[in-house]
Design a protein around this motif. Structure first.
Motif, PDB file in Angstrom:
ATOM      1  N   ASN A 100       0.807  -1.228   0.000  1.00  0.00           N
ATOM      2  CA  ASN A 100       0.000   0.000   0.000  1.00  0.00           C
ATOM      3  C   ASN A 100       0.838   1.276   0.000  1.00  0.00           C
ATOM      4  O   ASN A 100       0.287   2.376   0.012  1.00  0.00           O
ATOM      5  CB  ASN A 100      -0.928   0.013   1.217  1.00  0.00           C
ATOM      6  N   ASP A 482       0.822  -0.830 -12.924  1.00  0.00           N
ATOM      7  CA  ASP A 482       0.079   0.064 -12.035  1.00  0.00           C
ATOM      8  C   ASP A 482       0.984   0.504 -10.896  1.00  0.00           C
ATOM      9  O   ASP A 482       1.934  -0.199 -10.534  1.00  0.00           O
ATOM     10  CB  ASP A 482      -1.149  -0.643 -11.440  1.00  0.00           C
ATOM     11  N   SER A 484       0.642   2.164  -6.818  1.00  0.00           N
ATOM     12  CA  SER A 484      -0.276   2.409  -5.716  1.00  0.00           C
ATOM     13  C   SER A 484      -0.429   3.905  -5.478  1.00  0.00           C
ATOM     14  O   SER A 484       0.549   4.657  -5.506  1.00  0.00           O
ATOM     15  CB  SER A 484       0.239   1.741  -4.441  1.00  0.00           C
ATOM     16  N   ALA A 485      -1.671   4.322  -5.250  1.00  0.00           N
ATOM     17  CA  ALA A 485      -1.930   5.725  -4.955  1.00  0.00           C
ATOM     18  C   ALA A 485      -1.884   6.002  -3.456  1.00  0.00           C
ATOM     19  O   ALA A 485      -2.180   7.103  -3.013  1.00  0.00           O
ATOM     20  CB  ALA A 485      -3.284   6.141  -5.522  1.00  0.00           C
ATOM     21  N   ASP A 487      -3.500   4.145  -0.846  1.00  0.00           N
ATOM     22  CA  ASP A 487      -4.512   3.586   0.054  1.00  0.00           C
ATOM     23  C   ASP A 487      -4.868   2.191  -0.441  1.00  0.00           C
ATOM     24  O   ASP A 487      -4.430   1.743  -1.495  1.00  0.00           O
ATOM     25  CB  ASP A 487      -5.755   4.485   0.159  1.00  0.00           C
ATOM     26  N   ASN A 489      -7.460   0.836  -1.685  1.00  0.00           N
ATOM     27  CA  ASN A 489      -8.461   0.609  -2.717  1.00  0.00           C
ATOM     28  C   ASN A 489      -8.166   1.279  -4.043  1.00  0.00           C
ATOM     29  O   ASN A 489      -9.026   1.306  -4.907  1.00  0.00           O
ATOM     30  CB  ASN A 489      -9.831   1.111  -2.213  1.00  0.00           C
ATOM     31  N   LYS A 490      -6.975   1.829  -4.241  1.00  0.00           N
ATOM     32  CA  LYS A 490      -6.756   2.573  -5.463  1.00  0.00           C
ATOM     33  C   LYS A 490      -5.351   2.367  -6.008  1.00  0.00           C
ATOM     34  O   LYS A 490      -4.369   2.611  -5.328  1.00  0.00           O
ATOM     35  CB  LYS A 490      -6.993   4.070  -5.228  1.00  0.00           C
ATOM     36  N   THR A 491      -5.296   1.889  -7.229  1.00  0.00           N
ATOM     37  CA  THR A 491      -4.057   1.890  -8.002  1.00  0.00           C
ATOM     38  C   THR A 491      -4.377   2.511  -9.354  1.00  0.00           C
ATOM     39  O   THR A 491      -5.522   2.508  -9.806  1.00  0.00           O
ATOM     40  CB  THR A 491      -3.499   0.471  -8.222  1.00  0.00           C
ATOM     41  N   GLN A 492      -3.365   3.044  -9.991  1.00  0.00           N
ATOM     42  CA  GLN A 492      -3.543   3.646 -11.310  1.00  0.00           C
ATOM     43  C   GLN A 492      -2.444   3.174 -12.240  1.00  0.00           C
ATOM     44  O   GLN A 492      -1.314   2.927 -11.816  1.00  0.00           O
ATOM     45  CB  GLN A 492      -3.496   5.182 -11.215  1.00  0.00           C
TER      46      GLN A 492
END
Length: 524
Positions: A100, A482, A484-485, A487, A489-492
């Motif tokens: 994370n 990808d 991790s951003a 947190d 619940n979010k990857t980009q």
């Protein structure tokens, strides 16, 4: 009995000598005013410096966790050491990484991997349990319009580290290992030394002092450069160094105390004087004159010519792209050096705060040339902690055609990250000119260590590429990785994070690339 009395007397005198030494040190400490701790705490105050010296290795081996240290943590170093020694570099019981953490890399594999045919250059060797050939040729030809175009046999190569910064034994080890594997060896700005002539192909790095290609007044000499290109068939490219990640915009200093007769002869500098490299080139002063210099060197030598630079302001990058598009001239390759790089000495403020880290630096520059439609003309090389499989794959996904590795190469031949490169006291003989310390570095052994490391790195890059469903790393896209951003619940994807899509690289198959390498030998 007499012998016993003599022995007691001898040790008695030793005791008196030690006591006299302690008293003498104590008196000296009390009388001096230079060091407060030594004055206030005679004799025992000296232990402060001892523990200060002992601190880094104690933390490295006894205190820090696998992920605590920088530039390379223990887990990364252990993988490089094990790979270089051909030991077990696997890990058990799952990952100990923080998935994370912001910026953590996730490589997206395909449901069905790419499986090379048995007769493919990267076909699987059942007996060795590895690809039959681990080298990965570059998908692009560098300088196809030059008289001596070059397709590197490996997408993983040695970054610029000069003789002077590294020892002769270290340079020899890397060059011999590069020859064993088939990758090229960038000289760094310290010129081509005898240690670079052990079989590997060479990229000559030309810095602001023009070491090795300068006249007696220190000015650039086209005649010397042309002579080098004519007499050294292993010289394949020229890299014009504008700046480096550790200290962009600042010239180097080689103290007179570190200059040996061998270094002076290699660099073309006098003995007994500090050698100070300016922060700027004297041969050109703006983008048009730089491009003109590049074209003159290419015309005289027939070699591809590129630039190496760290990245800060972008205005001149825009100007360079526009000028190249308008004239059709310019560098054949661009090496982007991340601000987190650096193998020698640099002021802390420069090393820590000046120039962008690799991912930001590369993506900003690549987008400029992508928008100008120039990515097919330029080979992009990334540098800055890219000597591990995951970071290398990310670099290819961002648009790199090749990666250069510096400190990871040093680790593979024995560096233990004491960070004493600037002191001439490197304990492993890698980054020192001290003959005694160099004596423990055996090029015959260490060249094999580097070969095994770069082979393992290339093999794992290839394995991950195949897991993603591709034949060659040039095919990996920005949607395949990808980050991790920060947190749960979010990857980009890289494309979403950096706002562009990598340009398509024309690729006709790895077998064709290997065939082209054999045909390309006529250019040497």
């Amino acid at each position: 009995m007499i012998s016993f009395v003599l022995l007691v007397s001898f040790w008695g005198w030793i005791g008196y000598g030690v006591l006299a030494l302690i008293v003498g040190v104590g008196l000296r400490d009390l009388l001096q005013r230079k060091h407060t701790i030594q004055h206030n705490f005679p004799v025992i105050g000296h232990f402060r410096y001892f523990f200060e010296e002992l601190g880094p290795p104690l933390r490295q081996y006894l205190v820090a966790s696998n992920r605590d240290e920088l530039p390379f943590n223990r887990r990364q170093r252990s993988w490089i050491y094990a790979s270089s020694k051909k030991e077990n570099n696997y890990q058990g019981f799952g990952s100990d990484q923080d998935f994370n953490a912001p910026g953590y890399i996730f490589i997206k594999h395909a449901m069905l991997p790419y499986v090379p045919a048995h007769d493919h250059p990267h076909g699987y060797d059942e007996q060795k349990h590895e690809p039959a050939n681990a080298t990965i040729p570059c998908a692009k030809v560098i300088g196809p319009h030059r008289r001596r175009p070059y397709r590197p046999a490996s997408v993983v190569n040695i970054s610029g580290m000069s003789f002077g910064s590294l020892s002769g034994a270290a340079i020899e080890s890397l060059n011999k290992g590069a020859a064993l594997f088939g990758c090229y060896h960038n000289t760094g700005e310290g010129a081509i030394s005898p240690y670079h002539k052990n079989g590997a192909e060479i990229v000559l790095n030309i810095g602001t002092s023009y070491f090795g290609v300068r006249d007696e007044a220190g000015n650039f000499s086209m005649e010397k450069l042309t002579e080098l290109s004519r007499t050294l068939p292993q010289l394949r490219m020229l890299e014009l160094k504008l700046s480096q990640g550790a200290k962009p915009g600042k010239g180097g200093v080689l103290p007179a105390s570190k200059i040996t007769h061998e270094i002076a002869a290699t660099r073309g500098v006098p003995m007994g004087q500090d050698v100070i490299s300016p922060s700027y080139h004297s041969v050109f002063h703006d983008v048009p004159s730089m491009v003109d210099f590049i074209e003159r060197m290419a015309a005289e030598t027939g070699l591809p010519v590129g630039i190496k630079s760290a990245v800060g302001k972008l205005d001149m990058w825009h100007e360079l792209a526009a000028y190249m598009k308008a004239t059709g001239n310019g560098p054949d390759f661009i090496t982007i050096d991340g601000g987190e790089g650096g193998t020698g000495a640099a002021p802390p403020a420069f090393a820590d705060h000046v120039s962008l880290p690799f991912v930001f630096a590369f993506t900003k520059v690549y987008q400029i040339f992508r928008e100008a439609g120039l990515t097919d003309r330029i080979v992009f090389i990334g540098s800055g902690k890219l000597g591990l499989p995951d970071t290398a794959l990310m670099a290819f996904a961002l648009g790199c055609d090749m990666v250069n590795i510096g400190r990871e190469s040093m680790l593979s031949i024995g560096c233990v990250q004491t960070q004493l490169c600037h002191t001439n006291r490197c304990p492993t003989g890698v980054a020192t000119q001290n003959k005694w310390l160099q004596g423990g570095l055996d090029p015959a052994l260490k060249s094999v260590r580097f070969y095994q490391y770069v082979k393992t790195l290339s093999k794992e890059i290839l394995d991950i590429t195949h897991a993603c469903g591709y034949e060659h790393p040039c095919q990996v896209t920005m949607e395949d990785v990808d980050v991790s951003a920060g947190d749960n619940n979010k990857t980009q994807s890289l494309a979403a994070v950096y706002g562009y899509q990598k340009a398509h690289v024309t690729f006709s198959g790895t077998t064709t690339l290997f065939n082209c390498l054999h045909l390309g030998k006529k250019w040497k």
